[in-house]
Design a protein around this motif. Structure first.
Motif, PDB file in Angstrom:
ATOM      1  N   GLU A 148      10.340  37.491 -26.078  1.00 54.18           N
ATOM      2  CA  GLU A 148       9.475  37.711 -27.235  1.00 54.18           C
ATOM      3  C   GLU A 148       8.946  36.379 -27.779  1.00 54.18           C
ATOM      4  O   GLU A 148       7.757  36.249 -28.089  1.00 54.18           O
ATOM      5  CB  GLU A 148      10.225  38.481 -28.318  1.00 54.18           C
ATOM      6  CG  GLU A 148       9.366  38.816 -29.517  1.00 54.18           C
ATOM      7  CD  GLU A 148      10.098  39.681 -30.534  1.00 54.18           C
ATOM      8  OE1 GLU A 148       9.419  40.142 -31.473  1.00 54.18           O
ATOM      9  OE2 GLU A 148      11.321  39.903 -30.411  1.00 54.18           O
ATOM     10  N   GLN A 156       5.025  35.380 -27.772  1.00 54.27           N
ATOM     11  CA  GLN A 156       4.347  35.006 -29.014  1.00 54.27           C
ATOM     12  C   GLN A 156       3.745  33.611 -28.894  1.00 54.27           C
ATOM     13  O   GLN A 156       2.663  33.354 -29.408  1.00 54.27           O
ATOM     14  CB  GLN A 156       5.310  35.073 -30.191  1.00 54.27           C
ATOM     15  CG  GLN A 156       5.681  36.495 -30.567  1.00 54.27           C
ATOM     16  CD  GLN A 156       6.769  36.558 -31.619  1.00 54.27           C
ATOM     17  OE1 GLN A 156       7.467  35.585 -31.888  1.00 54.27           O
ATOM     18  NE2 GLN A 156       6.937  37.735 -32.219  1.00 54.27           N
ATOM     19  N   ALA A 200       2.246  40.929 -31.422  1.00 50.44           N
ATOM     20  CA  ALA A 200       3.561  41.567 -31.523  1.00 50.44           C
ATOM     21  C   ALA A 200       3.518  43.036 -31.116  1.00 50.44           C
ATOM     22  O   ALA A 200       4.446  43.523 -30.458  1.00 50.44           O
ATOM     23  CB  ALA A 200       4.097  41.428 -32.947  1.00 50.44           C
ATOM     24  N   GLU A 201       2.461  43.744 -31.461  1.00 51.47           N
ATOM     25  CA  GLU A 201       2.380  45.167 -31.120  1.00 51.47           C
ATOM     26  C   GLU A 201       2.174  45.409 -29.624  1.00 51.47           C
ATOM     27  O   GLU A 201       2.368  46.525 -29.143  1.00 51.47           O
ATOM     28  CB  GLU A 201       1.284  45.881 -31.930  1.00 51.47           C
ATOM     29  CG  GLU A 201      -0.114  45.361 -31.731  1.00 51.47           C
ATOM     30  CD  GLU A 201      -0.483  44.200 -32.652  1.00 51.47           C
ATOM     31  OE1 GLU A 201      -1.650  43.789 -32.588  1.00 51.47           O
ATOM     32  OE2 GLU A 201       0.361  43.696 -33.401  1.00 51.47           O
ATOM     33  N   ARG A 202       1.824  44.373 -28.871  1.00 50.05           N
ATOM     34  CA  ARG A 202       1.663  44.493 -27.417  1.00 50.05           C
ATOM     35  C   ARG A 202       2.946  44.179 -26.664  1.00 50.05           C
ATOM     36  O   ARG A 202       3.023  44.381 -25.455  1.00 50.05           O
ATOM     37  CB  ARG A 202       0.561  43.546 -26.919  1.00 50.05           C
ATOM     38  CG  ARG A 202      -0.827  43.991 -27.307  1.00 50.05           C
ATOM     39  CD  ARG A 202      -1.904  43.264 -26.503  1.00 50.05           C
ATOM     40  NE  ARG A 202      -1.649  43.320 -25.072  1.00 50.05           N
ATOM     41  CZ  ARG A 202      -1.724  42.261 -24.253  1.00 50.05           C
ATOM     42  NH1 ARG A 202      -2.024  41.073 -24.718  1.00 50.05           N
ATOM     43  NH2 ARG A 202      -1.495  42.390 -22.965  1.00 50.05           N
TER      44      ARG A 202
END
Length: 117
Positions: free
Chosen positions: A65, A69, A75-77
């Motif tokens: 993550e 990023q 973040a939603e992907r």
């Protein structure tokens, strides 16, 4: 473009620095990364995996993550599953030339999902 230049960008190079605590492994990796910045036009990413020392080691899913990023993936992907995050990282790294420093790894199981295929 030189004939070998296109192929060189497709190569994945992995280096491992090992040694006892406090001998300067991180300093060496960071220093080398700064000196080689022109070789990584798409950027440099650093993740402390917290494998040793106080606190819990960073789980591979969390490290993925952080890396995603750092590559500006929204973040939603970012999927919840470890394998899906690994696949998304590999896709995000395709055709990019960047340096990823995975520091303070506990063991190979913590690092393996973070490596390109």
């Amino acid at each position: 473009m030189r004939p070998d230049e296109g192929e060189a960008t497709r190569l994945v190079r992995i280096a491992v620095i090992t040694g006892t605590a406090g001998v300067g492994k991180t300093a060496l990796a960071v220093h080398w990364g700064h000196r080689m910045v022109r070789s990584f036009p798409d950027g440099q990413l650093y993740v402390n995996l917290r494998g040793f020392g106080p606190g819990s080691p960073l789980e591979p899913a969390t490290a993925l993550e952080v890396l995603l990023q750092g590559l500006d993936v929204a973040a939603e992907r970012i999927p919840a599953e470890l394998d899906a995050r690994s696949a998304l990282l590999r896709s995000a790294l395709a055709n990019r030339r960047l340096l990823i420093v995975l520091d303070n790894a506990r063991d190979v199981s913590q690092v393996r999902p973070l490596l390109p295929s």
